[in-house]
Design an enzyme around this catalytic site. Sequence first.
Site, PDB file in Angstrom:
ATOM      1  N   ASP A   7      -0.684   3.028  -5.190  1.00 17.06           N
ATOM      2  CA  ASP A   7      -1.767   2.042  -5.268  1.00 17.06           C
ATOM      3  C   ASP A   7      -3.101   2.728  -5.533  1.00 17.06           C
ATOM      4  OD1 ASP A   7      -3.469  -0.109  -4.920  1.00 17.06           O
ATOM      5  OD2 ASP A   7      -2.982  -0.434  -2.806  1.00 17.06           O
ATOM      6  N   MET A  62      -1.537   5.894  -1.131  1.00 14.06           N
ATOM      7  CA  MET A  62      -2.815   5.549  -1.761  1.00 14.06           C
ATOM      8  C   MET A  62      -3.183   6.659  -2.741  1.00 14.06           C
ATOM      9  SD  MET A  62      -3.695   2.610  -0.710  1.00 14.06           S
ATOM     10  CE  MET A  62      -5.146   2.619  -1.773  1.00 14.06           C
ATOM     11  N   MET A  72      -9.276  -6.373   3.516  1.00 15.87           N
ATOM     12  CA  MET A  72     -10.203  -5.326   3.999  1.00 15.87           C
ATOM     13  C   MET A  72     -11.163  -5.924   5.016  1.00 15.87           C
ATOM     14  SD  MET A  72     -11.276  -3.761   0.329  1.00 15.87           S
ATOM     15  CE  MET A  72     -10.055  -3.262  -0.876  1.00 15.87           C
ATOM     16  N   SER A 104      -2.777  -6.447  -8.293  1.00 16.53           N
ATOM     17  CA  SER A 104      -3.610  -6.674  -7.109  1.00 16.53           C
ATOM     18  C   SER A 104      -4.579  -7.818  -7.352  1.00 16.53           C
ATOM     19  CB  SER A 104      -4.407  -5.414  -6.779  1.00 16.53           C
ATOM     20  OG  SER A 104      -5.402  -5.751  -5.829  1.00 16.53           O
ATOM     21  N   MET A 124      -5.837  -3.311   5.153  1.00 13.78           N
ATOM     22  CA  MET A 124      -6.771  -2.188   5.343  1.00 13.78           C
ATOM     23  C   MET A 124      -7.726  -2.604   6.450  1.00 13.78           C
ATOM     24  SD  MET A 124      -7.270  -1.364   1.327  1.00 13.78           S
ATOM     25  CE  MET A 124      -6.589  -2.964   0.886  1.00 13.78           C
ATOM     26  N   ASP A 169      -4.786  -7.497  -1.046  1.00  8.64           N
ATOM     27  CA  ASP A 169      -5.555  -6.449  -0.369  1.00  8.64           C
ATOM     28  C   ASP A 169      -6.526  -7.043   0.641  1.00  8.64           C
ATOM     29  OD1 ASP A 169      -4.773  -3.914  -1.589  1.00  8.64           O
ATOM     30  OD2 ASP A 169      -5.555  -4.765  -3.453  1.00  8.64           O
ATOM     31  N   HIS A 184       0.220  -8.420  -5.017  1.00 10.46           N
ATOM     32  CA  HIS A 184      -0.335  -7.468  -4.046  1.00 10.46           C
ATOM     33  C   HIS A 184      -1.644  -8.044  -3.503  1.00 10.46           C
ATOM     34  CE1 HIS A 184      -0.822  -3.417  -2.295  1.00 10.46           C
ATOM     35  NE2 HIS A 184      -2.105  -3.520  -2.618  1.00 10.46           N
ATOM     36  N   HIS A 236      -1.253  -5.829   1.874  1.00 14.27           N
ATOM     37  CA  HIS A 236      -1.723  -4.485   2.228  1.00 14.27           C
ATOM     38  C   HIS A 236      -2.915  -4.642   3.160  1.00 14.27           C
ATOM     39  CE1 HIS A 236      -3.804  -0.593   0.507  1.00 14.27           C
ATOM     40  NE2 HIS A 236      -3.508  -0.483   1.794  1.00 14.27           N
TER      41      HIS A 236
HETATM   42  C1  DX5 Z   1      -7.752  -0.294  -3.033  1.00 16.70           C
HETATM   43  C2  DX5 Z   1      -6.698  -1.363  -3.040  1.00 16.70           C
HETATM   44  C3  DX5 Z   1      -5.954  -1.429  -4.308  1.00 16.70           C
HETATM   45  C4  DX5 Z   1      -6.808  -1.745  -5.475  1.00 16.70           C
HETATM   46  C5  DX5 Z   1      -6.142  -1.198  -6.707  1.00 16.70           C
HETATM   47  O1  DX5 Z   1      -8.338  -0.223  -1.808  1.00 16.70           O
HETATM   48  O2  DX5 Z   1      -5.743  -1.138  -2.022  1.00 16.70           O
HETATM   49  O3  DX5 Z   1      -4.831  -2.289  -4.243  1.00 16.70           O
HETATM   50  O4  DX5 Z   1      -7.069  -3.093  -5.625  1.00 16.70           O
HETATM   51  O5  DX5 Z   1      -7.017  -1.422  -7.711  1.00 16.70           O
HETATM   52  P1  DX5 Z   1      -7.063  -0.614  -9.058  1.00 16.70           P
HETATM   53  O6  DX5 Z   1      -5.729  -0.803  -9.709  1.00 16.70           O
HETATM   54  O7  DX5 Z   1      -8.169  -1.305  -9.739  1.00 16.70           O
HETATM   55  O8  DX5 Z   1      -7.344   0.819  -8.713  1.00 16.70           O
HETATM   56 ZN    ZN Z   2      -3.731  -2.246  -2.130  1.00 19.08          ZN
END
Ligand code: DX5
Ligand code: ZN
Length: 216
Positions: free
Chosen positions: A176, A138, A38, A9, A69, A36, A34, A67
């Site tokens: 994840d 998740m 947000m 990620s 969010m 992320d 990956h 991904h």
């Molecule tokens: C959390 C993200 C993950 C996160 C995983 O909201 O979707 O992808 O970055 O991070 P680690 O591996 O540090 O838990």
């Molecule tokens: Zn993620």
Amino acid sequence: MKTKLIAPSLLSADFGNLQRDIEMLNRSQADWFHVDVMDGRFVPNISFGFPVMKTVQQHAKKFVDVHLMIVEPEKYVEEFIELGADLVSVHYEACVHLHRTIHQIQSKGAKAGVVLNPATPVLMLEDIIADVDLVLLMSVNPGFGGQRFIENTYKKISETKDLILSNSSTALIQVDGGVTLDNASKLFEAGADVLVAGHSVFSSQDPERTIELLKF
Ligand code: DX5
Ligand code: ZN
């Protein structure tokens, strides 16, 4: 494509040296990037958006897994695909018309994934499992890297596997959150196909070696 895939990620990358970190992942045994995204509404944190995605598009030489969010992801999925997303995953909890959004993603030429928060039961996927390319479970509450893995995820992997088999679906299972060298092999054995790892890769002394070890 059923195999042990690692998707580091970028949330835990060094954004002052993003190109360097992306190139490290290109050289490594990582399989996917990956990404992320947000929005500060669906999750209590804001990460990054299109400008960072453009940098990923310029430098990443592997499959790009986005991904989302965010609320109302249907408004943005096409732009992420134009910026190089090979797979876009949207949250079950964020989509009023999930079936439409999954097909919107696929109609633009990308793979489509559905994501479940830790408290959302796998059975909610019964009527969409045949349409999706991936189920992302998740294993932490989304919003932050470096959180502790929720053990109930093992049960959800096995329920997802059963759902996939009983519907002759080809969906991959991705996990994840909180993935480390201590639980990666157990997660693959339980039926995960793709593991996301942020903190455990980027905070290690030797991220390339950690990625290699996560696979075995
Ligand atoms: C959390 C993200 C993950 C996160 C995983 O909201 O979707 O992808 O970055 O991070 P680690 O591996 O540090 O838990
Ligand atoms: Zn993620």
